[in-house]
Scaffold this motif. Structure first.
Motif, PDB file in Angstrom:
ATOM      1  N   UNK A  25     107.191  51.961  95.117  1.00 47.40           N
ATOM      2  CA  UNK A  25     108.635  52.150  94.987  1.00 47.40           C
ATOM      3  C   UNK A  25     108.938  53.601  94.650  1.00 47.40           C
ATOM      4  N   UNK A  26     108.075  54.195  93.824  1.00 49.63           N
ATOM      5  CA  UNK A  26     108.281  55.577  93.388  1.00 49.63           C
ATOM      6  C   UNK A  26     107.020  56.377  93.705  1.00 49.63           C
ATOM      7  N   UNK A  27     107.141  57.503  94.401  1.00 45.45           N
ATOM      8  CA  UNK A  27     105.962  58.324  94.649  1.00 45.45           C
ATOM      9  C   UNK A  27     105.257  58.662  93.334  1.00 45.45           C
ATOM     10  N   UNK A  28     103.941  58.682  93.384  1.00 43.86           N
ATOM     11  CA  UNK A  28     103.158  58.935  92.179  1.00 43.86           C
ATOM     12  C   UNK A  28     101.970  59.828  92.514  1.00 43.86           C
ATOM     13  N   UNK A  29     101.414  60.470  91.496  1.00 46.14           N
ATOM     14  CA  UNK A  29     100.258  61.331  91.697  1.00 46.14           C
ATOM     15  C   UNK A  29      98.968  60.514  91.630  1.00 46.14           C
ATOM     16  N   UNK A  30      98.187  60.601  92.697  1.00 43.54           N
ATOM     17  CA  UNK A  30      96.850  60.015  92.735  1.00 43.54           C
ATOM     18  C   UNK A  30      95.905  61.153  93.081  1.00 43.54           C
ATOM     19  N   UNK A  31      94.992  61.447  92.177  1.00 43.94           N
ATOM     20  CA  UNK A  31      94.057  62.568  92.371  1.00 43.94           C
ATOM     21  C   UNK A  31      94.806  63.864  92.669  1.00 43.94           C
ATOM     22  N   UNK A  71      91.215  51.744  94.388  1.00 45.05           N
ATOM     23  CA  UNK A  71      92.132  52.661  95.071  1.00 45.05           C
ATOM     24  C   UNK A  71      91.631  54.107  95.011  1.00 45.05           C
ATOM     25  N   UNK A  72      90.439  54.295  94.481  1.00 41.81           N
ATOM     26  CA  UNK A  72      89.808  55.611  94.371  1.00 41.81           C
ATOM     27  C   UNK A  72      90.702  56.597  93.632  1.00 41.81           C
ATOM     28  N   UNK A  73      91.100  56.186  92.440  1.00 39.74           N
ATOM     29  CA  UNK A  73      91.952  57.009  91.584  1.00 39.74           C
ATOM     30  C   UNK A  73      91.370  57.026  90.179  1.00 39.74           C
ATOM     31  N   UNK A  74      91.903  57.892  89.347  1.00 37.10           N
ATOM     32  CA  UNK A  74      91.523  57.885  87.943  1.00 37.10           C
ATOM     33  C   UNK A  74      92.362  56.852  87.194  1.00 37.10           C
ATOM     34  N   UNK A  75      91.810  56.287  86.121  1.00 35.01           N
ATOM     35  CA  UNK A  75      92.597  55.301  85.378  1.00 35.01           C
ATOM     36  C   UNK A  75      93.831  55.954  84.756  1.00 35.01           C
ATOM     37  N   UNK A  76      93.797  57.266  84.523  1.00 36.15           N
ATOM     38  CA  UNK A  76      94.989  57.971  84.037  1.00 36.15           C
ATOM     39  C   UNK A  76      96.093  57.945  85.098  1.00 36.15           C
ATOM     40  N   UNK A  77      95.702  58.080  86.378  1.00 33.75           N
ATOM     41  CA  UNK A  77      96.687  58.008  87.460  1.00 33.75           C
ATOM     42  C   UNK A  77      97.403  56.660  87.435  1.00 33.75           C
ATOM     43  N   UNK A  78      96.646  55.599  87.254  1.00 29.61           N
ATOM     44  CA  UNK A  78      97.231  54.262  87.226  1.00 29.61           C
ATOM     45  C   UNK A  78      98.119  54.093  86.002  1.00 29.61           C
ATOM     46  N   UNK A  79      97.687  54.627  84.877  1.00 23.58           N
ATOM     47  CA  UNK A  79      98.459  54.512  83.639  1.00 23.58           C
ATOM     48  C   UNK A  79      99.820  55.197  83.732  1.00 23.58           C
TER      49      UNK A  79
END
Length: 107
Positions: A25-31, A71-79
């Motif tokens: 829904x909202x663009x987010x930072x992944x890596x 999703x090949x991301x950091x858990x901080x990205x998900x948080x």
């Protein structure tokens, strides 16, 4: 790549045998890259076991570790995601691990 369509899916989710594509829904930072869609691969037994081992018995941490791996991301990205987008990841995960053809044991 075969698309799985046995049940009605939300417009933001596309399932295949290999995984799911989730529109956020909202663009987010992944890596460190801003994205509006993420790809989640189907989990393996190894993924679940490693997340369980790394979480130290914390179920929330286990889920974050597992989803970050898929999703090949950091858990901080998900948080940092909104709750709505995190819920989309959860829903996609549970659709990926659901068996579309219920097992029936013949006598």
């Amino acid at each position: 790549m075969t698309t799985i369509t046995t049940q009605k899916l939300p417009s933001w989710m596309v399932l295949t045998e290999e995984g799911a594509t989730i529109t956020l829904r909202k663009p987010t930072l992944i890596n460190q890259i801003e994205v509006n869609q993420i790809r989640m691969r189907a989990p393996t037994v190894r993924d679940v076991r490693l997340a369980t081992q790394q979480s130290g018995g914390d179920d929330e941490k286990r889920e974050l570790i597992l989803f970050a791996t898929l999703i090949e991301a950091g858990d901080k990205d998900i948080s940092e995601m909104t709750i709505v987008d995190y819920s989309r990841i959860q829903a996609s995960y549970f659709r990926l691990v659901e068996d579309d053809e219920p097992y029936s044991r013949s006598a």
